[in-house]
Scaffold this motif. Structure first.
Motif, PDB file in Angstrom:
ATOM      1  N   SER A 288       0.823  -1.208   0.000  1.00 57.53           N
ATOM      2  CA  SER A 288       0.000   0.000   0.000  1.00 57.53           C
ATOM      3  C   SER A 288       0.858   1.259   0.000  1.00 57.53           C
ATOM      4  O   SER A 288       0.582   2.217  -0.731  1.00 57.53           O
ATOM      5  CB  SER A 288      -0.934  -0.005   1.208  1.00 57.53           C
ATOM      6  OG  SER A 288      -1.781  -1.128   1.199  1.00 57.53           O
ATOM      7  N   ILE A 361      -2.223   4.100   7.092  1.00 55.51           N
ATOM      8  CA  ILE A 361      -1.983   2.712   6.680  1.00 55.51           C
ATOM      9  C   ILE A 361      -1.202   1.966   7.753  1.00 55.51           C
ATOM     10  O   ILE A 361      -1.465   0.787   8.027  1.00 55.51           O
ATOM     11  CB  ILE A 361      -1.235   2.678   5.332  1.00 55.51           C
ATOM     12  CG1 ILE A 361      -2.167   3.146   4.199  1.00 55.51           C
ATOM     13  CG2 ILE A 361      -0.703   1.283   5.028  1.00 55.51           C
ATOM     14  CD1 ILE A 361      -1.476   3.308   2.872  1.00 55.51           C
ATOM     15  N   TYR A 366      -7.661   1.827   6.517  1.00 60.32           N
ATOM     16  CA  TYR A 366      -7.673   2.096   5.082  1.00 60.32           C
ATOM     17  C   TYR A 366      -8.955   2.850   4.732  1.00 60.32           C
ATOM     18  O   TYR A 366     -10.031   2.267   4.622  1.00 60.32           O
ATOM     19  CB  TYR A 366      -7.595   0.796   4.283  1.00 60.32           C
ATOM     20  CG  TYR A 366      -6.281   0.073   4.425  1.00 60.32           C
ATOM     21  CD1 TYR A 366      -5.253   0.235   3.493  1.00 60.32           C
ATOM     22  CD2 TYR A 366      -6.042  -0.776   5.517  1.00 60.32           C
ATOM     23  CE1 TYR A 366      -4.041  -0.420   3.632  1.00 60.32           C
ATOM     24  CE2 TYR A 366      -4.831  -1.433   5.656  1.00 60.32           C
ATOM     25  CZ  TYR A 366      -3.838  -1.250   4.715  1.00 60.32           C
ATOM     26  OH  TYR A 366      -2.632  -1.907   4.855  1.00 60.32           O
TER      27      TYR A 366
END
Length: 402
Positions: A288, A361, A366
């Motif tokens: 991510s 994160i 999220y």
């Protein structure tokens, strides 16, 4: 044909990039070894220094108290404090770290206690100095115990149980999982490091492929080759982007290894609570963060190439890009400030938005709407920067600036 032309430019620039030691140091060695040294080395050093500071017996000076012999005698019996003789320049001694604090006992303190009159006891110290703070903590601990003892004696004299002092107790209990606690504590630092190292990794290749070509006199040779200007720009841009992404990837990997080593060290040394608070960079978090760094790396690569193209030499390019460093560091540092959280408005501010979303994160949170906005807006900024870079390479006055 265009793809082959871009590949030729990319391979040519990549070969020269690998041969450049300065670029490899900034792109590979710094992100790979800098973070472990910072995390492991400075953490171990901080633990040692704090431990030594706590073991030291702080020197304390007593101001007044001649008419309160019982209190003075109780203080002098403490092994955790060293009482030094009174001196007129006690403020200077605190400032010069000759003593850690001074305790001022008001006149008539002992008599006031017996009569039930409240008095103010003042502690003078060096604010921000660690050893002085430790000295203050020990003084306050003693004074609170002494005050509680006086209250208990008064209650006992009136046949009142001491439980009246604390009719109820207050306990704080954390319900957030350890990864969220650690992410909220130091997760913002991860985003800051990724932003800073991503820009650093792109800076030197951007200078080398623009101002460096001018300084060596090879810019004219490259432009006279049978390759379109757009393919030439794309080839150079992709090399700068590769350097930025490599730096970001290595920095994230280095962070994961560092936290893993610290976790194992704390677990093996019996400090399980400290190990639980360390970040866990799992595959999902790493992927991510890398995904959010991708458009930012494109933005950095295009902007740095455009600015460096106006310079005539390495030195001049570095002077142009130095202010760029401050423009990047300021929003990245702003994400570390307490109370700064991800909002729809902040999601549109470049660099700051990436740092904030990396912080979220790391806590395992999220916000997909915000992530979409941040990724999309950064892609737009990157596309605009890349378009400006293409246009700049079309200007002969910039390419052949002397």
């Amino acid at each position: 044909m265009a793809r082959n032309a871009i590949g030729i430019v990319y391979r040519k620039e990549f070969t020269e990039w690998v041969r450049d030691r300065r670029t490899l140091i900034s792109t590979v060695l710094v992100p790979l070894f800098f973070f472990p040294i910072i995390m492991v080395g400075f953490t171990a050093l901080a633990v040692v220094m704090v431990g030594k500071a706590k073991e030291e017996t702080p020197k304390i000076m007593i101001l007044g108290g001649e008419d309160s012999p019982q209190l003075i005698a109780s203080i002098k019996r403490l092994d955790s404090l060293e009482i030094v003789p009174y001196a007129e320049n006690w403020k200077d001694e605190i400032s010069n770290k000759e003593i850690r604090a001074a305790l001022e006992i008001p006149p008539g303190f002992q008599t006031a206690l017996e009569d039930g009159e409240a008095k103010i006891v003042r502690i003078y110290y060096y604010e921000g100095e660690m050893k002085s703070s430790f000295g203050v903590e020990r003084i306050e601990r003693f004074l609170k115990d002494y005050r509680d003892q006086v209250v208990k004696e008064r209650l006992a004299a009136k046949n009142v149980p001491t439980s009246m002092l604390t009719p109820f107790e207050i306990q704080q209990e954390n319900v957030a999982p350890p990864e969220k606690v650690s992410g909220a504590t130091v997760g913002g630092f991860i985003g800051y490091m990724v932003v800073l190292l991503c820009m650093t990794g792109a800076m030197y290749p951007a200078i080398e492929l623009t101002a460096g070509e001018k300084e060596r006199g090879t810019m004219e040779t490259i432009l006279s080759s049978p390759i379109s200007r757009m393919n030439l720009v794309l080839g150079k841009f992709l090399l700068v982007l590769s350097a930025a992404l490599a730096t970001a990837a290595l920095s994230v990997m280095s962070m994961g290894i560092s936290f893993s080593l610290l976790r194992r060290f704390n677990m093996s040394s019996g400090r399980g609570d400290a190990a639980a608070l360390l970040l866990q960079l799992g595959p999902k978090a790493v992927a991510s963060i890398f995904l959010m760094a991708l458009p930012m790396a494109v933005l950095f690569s295009a902007v740095l190439m455009t600015i460096a193209l106006f310079a005539k030499s390495h030195k001049e390019a570095q002077s142009y890009l130095t202010p760029m460093t401050f423009l990047v560091v300021i929003p990245a540092v702003a994400s570390l400030l307490p109370g700064v959280e991800l909002t729809p408005k902040l999601a549109l501010i470049p660099i700051l938005n990436t740092s904030l979303v990396c912080k979220e994160i790391m806590t395992g949170t999220y916000h997909w709407n915000s992530i979409t906005w941040i990724f999309g807006s950064t892609c737009v900024y990157a596309a605009v920067a890349l378009f400006v870079a293409f246009k700049t390479f079309q200007r002969e006055s910039v390419l052949f600036r002397s």
